[in-house]
Enzyme design. Structure first.
Site, PDB file in Angstrom:
ATOM      1  N   ASN A 144       2.121   3.937   8.502  1.00 56.38           N
ATOM      2  CA  ASN A 144       1.245   2.990   7.794  1.00 56.38           C
ATOM      3  C   ASN A 144       1.959   2.637   5.880  1.00 56.38           C
ATOM      4  OD1 ASN A 144      -0.270   0.225   7.721  1.00 56.38           O
ATOM      5  ND2 ASN A 144      -1.534   2.311   5.909  1.00 56.38           N
TER       6      ASN A 144
ATOM      7  N   GLU B 207     -12.901  11.722   1.970  1.00 53.24           N
ATOM      8  CA  GLU B 207     -11.430  10.030   1.390  1.00 53.24           C
ATOM      9  C   GLU B 207     -12.320   9.507   1.180  1.00 53.24           C
ATOM     10  OE1 GLU B 207      -9.136   8.687  -0.833  1.00 53.24           O
ATOM     11  OE2 GLU B 207      -8.827   8.000   1.806  1.00 53.24           O
TER      12      GLU B 207
ATOM     13  N   LYS C 214     -13.805  46.826  37.343  1.00 52.39           N
ATOM     14  CA  LYS C 214     -15.342  46.073  37.050  1.00 52.39           C
ATOM     15  C   LYS C 214     -14.985  45.787  35.719  1.00 52.39           C
ATOM     16  CE  LYS C 214     -18.796  48.844  38.172  1.00 52.39           C
ATOM     17  NZ  LYS C 214     -19.258  47.842  38.265  1.00 52.39           N
TER      18      LYS C 214
ATOM     19  N   TYR D  96     -18.418  27.467  47.595  1.00 52.12           N
ATOM     20  CA  TYR D  96     -17.960  26.241  46.734  1.00 52.12           C
ATOM     21  C   TYR D  96     -17.002  26.629  45.920  1.00 52.12           C
ATOM     22  CZ  TYR D  96     -22.236  23.835  47.550  1.00 52.12           C
ATOM     23  OH  TYR D  96     -23.360  23.176  47.898  1.00 52.12           O
TER      24      TYR D  96
ATOM     25  N   GLN E  47     -19.002  28.835  56.722  1.00 49.15           N
ATOM     26  CA  GLN E  47     -18.271  28.319  55.666  1.00 49.15           C
ATOM     27  C   GLN E  47     -18.612  28.935  53.954  1.00 49.15           C
ATOM     28  OE1 GLN E  47     -20.138  24.798  54.669  1.00 49.15           O
ATOM     29  NE2 GLN E  47     -22.073  25.108  53.961  1.00 49.15           N
TER      30      GLN E  47
ATOM     31  N   ASN F 209       2.492  10.343   6.987  1.00 45.67           N
ATOM     32  CA  ASN F 209       1.562   9.550   7.364  1.00 45.67           C
ATOM     33  C   ASN F 209       1.925   9.297   8.845  1.00 45.67           C
ATOM     34  OD1 ASN F 209       0.761   6.079   6.782  1.00 45.67           O
ATOM     35  ND2 ASN F 209      -0.748   7.841   7.124  1.00 45.67           N
TER      36      ASN F 209
ATOM     37  N   ARG G 194     -13.865  26.252  48.995  1.00 42.75           N
ATOM     38  CA  ARG G 194     -14.247  25.679  49.550  1.00 42.75           C
ATOM     39  C   ARG G 194     -14.654  23.978  48.819  1.00 42.75           C
ATOM     40  NH1 ARG G 194     -19.590  23.600  51.977  1.00 42.75           N
ATOM     41  NH2 ARG G 194     -20.483  25.471  51.308  1.00 42.75           N
TER      42      ARG G 194
ATOM     43  N   ASN H 248     -13.501   6.730   2.512  1.00 41.84           N
ATOM     44  CA  ASN H 248     -12.102   5.813   3.138  1.00 41.84           C
ATOM     45  C   ASN H 248     -12.466   5.972   4.592  1.00 41.84           C
ATOM     46  OD1 ASN H 248      -9.395   3.724   2.685  1.00 41.84           O
ATOM     47  ND2 ASN H 248      -9.008   5.799   3.347  1.00 41.84           N
TER      48      ASN H 248
ATOM     49  N   PHE I 296      -1.914   5.714  12.374  1.00 47.31           N
ATOM     50  CA  PHE I 296      -2.126   6.837  11.900  1.00 47.31           C
ATOM     51  C   PHE I 296      -3.055   6.883  12.450  1.00 47.31           C
ATOM     52  CE2 PHE I 296      -3.271   4.509   7.915  1.00 47.31           C
ATOM     53  CZ  PHE I 296      -5.017   4.367   8.297  1.00 47.31           C
TER      54      PHE I 296
ATOM     55  N   TYR J 287       0.560  -0.847  -0.503  1.00 48.47           N
ATOM     56  CA  TYR J 287      -0.072   0.109   0.344  1.00 48.47           C
ATOM     57  C   TYR J 287       1.242   1.418   0.210  1.00 48.47           C
ATOM     58  CZ  TYR J 287      -2.486   4.283   1.119  1.00 48.47           C
ATOM     59  OH  TYR J 287      -3.092   5.319   1.805  1.00 48.47           O
TER      60      TYR J 287
END
Length: 713
Positions: A365, A466, A438, A332, A329, A243, A335, A469, A384, A81
């Protein structure tokens, strides 16, 4: 935070930084296909370190064997290939023109957009957006590709890989289009421009040199001027160069290096925010996190405790807050910070591992399994497919979004008078209405909105490509690019946080100093004391002072919607009733005129004390502030006030336009944006993160404070 007690994420972040310092000191990286790391990518990409190829004979022999194995394969007329077939969905075609086929590959992949403005950055006065990658990305991709090909599975000759590195050694950086890859068969398009530079394509352009001396030339001319010869490409060498995942993993490595440090910084900023708001930080105690033993959560809490060590602005660690009024407390954003940050520390460690493996993997590849016995094979596969990089980047980008969301909330709470525990609205230290922070508040929302828009997984946007593929593809480089944007936004937000926090903690320290002075006046039994007109005994003065101080403190902090001067009448009025009740309860004979005299005298005390301590009078000295900060924020505050010479911002009189209009000097006057920009530039390029990490490495988190180092306001 050194040695065996170093927590996992902080330890990994520190190791990357230390490795980079060592590489920069040695000014050397040797590639062998197995030991490339993230720090090396950063060193080559950003710091000009020139990599070389190992002289290990085994590496050269393995490369030669892979080339011979492919040649033998082709001699048997076997189909390989991309060597004697078409590409992708055209792999059903065959050819015997194997060298021309490699040119065909580069021809169809060198198809993306580079403009004339990109080729002439000096002439781009309109600042049109770039269509090419930053040079650092390209340098990173070159070294990653060379290292991956050195593993001997790609049938790429040693001389071709040397030609890649010759670009770096001669400060030749190919101009690579920013867009056009889906990271399916690797990053074909970006690497094709790098391969075009190596092979001397006269219509592939490169940048030669850096800075003002940089020139953009055709690759053929740049090679000639540098004394380099164009590299001819063998039967699989164009495919072997382009590749693969090198651009994606290189950009991802640069992003992750920054992201790891930003996430560590966010824990220091959380400690800083807690100090700004005078928090009750018992939420960071080990017991809470040991009861829910997630590794990341435990680490985040431990880091925040370390950064809070020694702080005089918070309760809950060295001393417990047992009684009192107000919000008991913390909110969030501080804490629950360990629970919020913790899971992403774990994700980032996984992301780092994924990238480090990928840097030393064969990702093209087909792959050649070479053998000295001559029975090698060539296999088609899909290494790849860069989803591992996409996975790392999508995790990292989500982590950055979550960190940014926390920083946004913290900054908003520090600026807002309803949430900042008694500091003035917009952190205005002046005695006149000003809108000081601000704009920063608005900017943070803009950054956060953009950051949130980037957080969506890139992987969910895969489109078939492509000829179908590439029915699934990774979009890895797109994910890395988006994550780079996210990291930059978090750097923006961190710079704002640091600027705001330095302002807030200095104001907090000044308020504490003022209230301490008022307490001293209440306890004063001399003729200057607050109760001089009431004829009280010393013991009664002490008792009444103890009764009034918390009332004065809570009242002072409550009336924070305007300026410090607006608080004074409220404090004066609030003491009259408890003083009257105390005198009546204790059957102390006191005339109305004495009470009126007491109120007037107390008002003068408060006015004079405040007038001496708050702007426009000289405010608290930075050295006094830093001595009360925790180990983490002391570093940041010292850096901003000393190294960057950024002072407390006191409103309109610090504005350059106002001073110019009034005929006053503008020499030391800057816009707020210029101040924040200085911090932003200092984060990575100016040495702030180096300072923080060096402190972690040496175990001396808190800086040695030098009185003369601080710029005086």
């Amino acid at each position: 935070m050194t040695g065996p007690k170093m927590s996992p994420h902080a330890g990994a972040t520190l190791r990357l930084w230390k490795q980079l310092q060592e590489i920069k000191d040695k000014n050397q990286i040797v590639l062998d296909g197995n030991n490339l790391d993230i720090s090396s990518i950063v060193a080559v990409a950003r710091h000009g370190v020139k990599p070389t190829i190992s002289t290990d004979e085994h590496i050269a022999k393995q490369l030669e064997l892979s080339v011979k194995t492919l040649s033998e394969y082709l001699s048997h007329k076997y189909v390989v290939y991309g060597v004697n077939t078409g590409f992708g969905g055209s792999a059903d075609t065959r050819t015997s023109d194997v060298l021309d086929l490699q040119v065909h590959l580069l021809q169809h992949t060198q198809s993306a957009i580079i403009t004339d403005a990109d080729k002439d950055p000096a002439g781009n006065s309109e600042r049109e957006p770039s269509h090419v990658m930053p040079p650092a990305w390209v340098r990173g991709a070159i070294v990653a590709r060379a290292n991956q090909n050195l593993r001997g599975h790609s049938a790429v000759r040693l001389c071709v890989l040397q030609s890649l590195l010759d670009l770096l050694h001669n400060d030749i950086t190919p101009m690579v289009p920013l867009r056009g890859t889906i990271s399916a068969s690797g990053d074909l398009m970006p690497m094709s421009y790098i391969a075009g530079a190596v092979s001397g394509n006269p219509d592939v352009f490169v940048q030669v040199g850096k800075g003002k001396e940089a020139r953009v030339l055709p690759a053929s001319q740049a090679l000639k001027e540098s004394g380099l010869s164009p590299s001819g490409l063998g039967p699989k060498e164009a495919l072997g160069l382009i590749n693969g995942t090198a651009p994606s993993v290189a950009v991802a490595s640069l992003v992750l290096y920054d992201a790891q440090q930003l996430v560590l910084l966010s824990q220091m900023l959380t400690a800083f925010a807690s100090e700004c708001m005078g928090g009750n930080v018992e939420w960071a105690l080990p017991f809470i996190h040991d009861a829910r033993p997630h590794t990341g959560q435990i680490e985040a809490a431990s880091n925040i405790r370390r950064f809070l060590n020694g702080s005089k602005f918070v309760d809950g660690l060295e001393s417990r807050k047992r009684t009192g009024d107000g919000l008991w407390q913390d909110r969030y954003s501080t804490r629950t910070a360990p629970q919020w940050i913790g899971p992403y520390l774990e994700d980032l460690l996984l992301a780092q591992h994924q990238l480090e493996v990928e840097l030393n993997s064969t990702s093209d590849n087909p792959l050649v399994n070479a053998s000295e016995q001559g029975s090698g094979e060539v296999y088609s596969g899909g290494n790849f497919q860069a989803v591992v990089v996409t996975s790392a980047m999508d995790k990292t980008r989500l982590a950055l979004q979550m960190i940014g969301r926390m920083l946004w909330s913290q900054v908003s709470e520090i600026i807002g008078p309803n949430t900042n525990n008694g500091l003035e609205a917009n952190l205005n230290p002046s005695d006149h209405e000003n809108y000081t922070m601000k704009g920063i508040d608005v900017n943070m929302s803009a950054y956060m909105s953009e950051l949130a828009a980037l957080a969506h997984p890139v992987s969910s946007h895969v489109m078939s490509a492509e000829m179908h593929n590439q029915g699934i593809n990774s979009l890895a480089l797109i994910s890395a690019r988006r994550t780079m944007e996210a990291a930059d936004l978090v750097a923006h937000m961190s710079a704002c946080h640091i600027y705001v926090s330095c302002q807030a903690v200095e104001m907090r320290a000044n308020h504490i100093r003022f209230l301490s002075a008022i307490e001293g006046q209440l306890k004063d039994v001399t003729s200057n004391g607050a109760f001089r007109d009431l004829g009280l005994k010393e013991s009664q003065v002490e008792t009444l002072a103890g009764l009034l101080h918390p009332i004065i403190e809570s009242t002072w902090y409550h009336w924070n919607a305007n300026t410090w001067r607006d608080r004074i009448p409220q404090v004066v009025d609030v003491v009259v009733a408890p003083v009257t009740d105390y005198l009546a309860t204790n059957e102390h004979d006191c005339s109305m005129s004495a009470l009126i005299a007491f109120k007037k005298h107390f008002q003068r005390i408060v006015q004079n004390t405040a007038g001496d301590m708050f702007y426009p009078s000289p405010t608290i000295a930075p050295t006094e502030v830093v001595s009360q900060l925790g180990d983490g924020s002391a570093q940041l505050y010292t850096w901003v006030r000393s190294n960057l010479n950024i002072p407390l911002h006191c409103g309109l009189k610090d504005d350059p336009l106002y001073n110019a209009r009034e005929g006053l000097s503008t020499a030391d006057k800057k816009t707020i944006g210029s101040r924040v920009s200085s911090i932003y530039e200092s984060l990575f390029k100016g040495g702030m993160m180096d300072m923080i990490l060096k402190g972690l490495d040496t175990g001396r988190v808190s800086p040695q404070v030098c009185v003369s180092c601080f710029a005086q306001k």
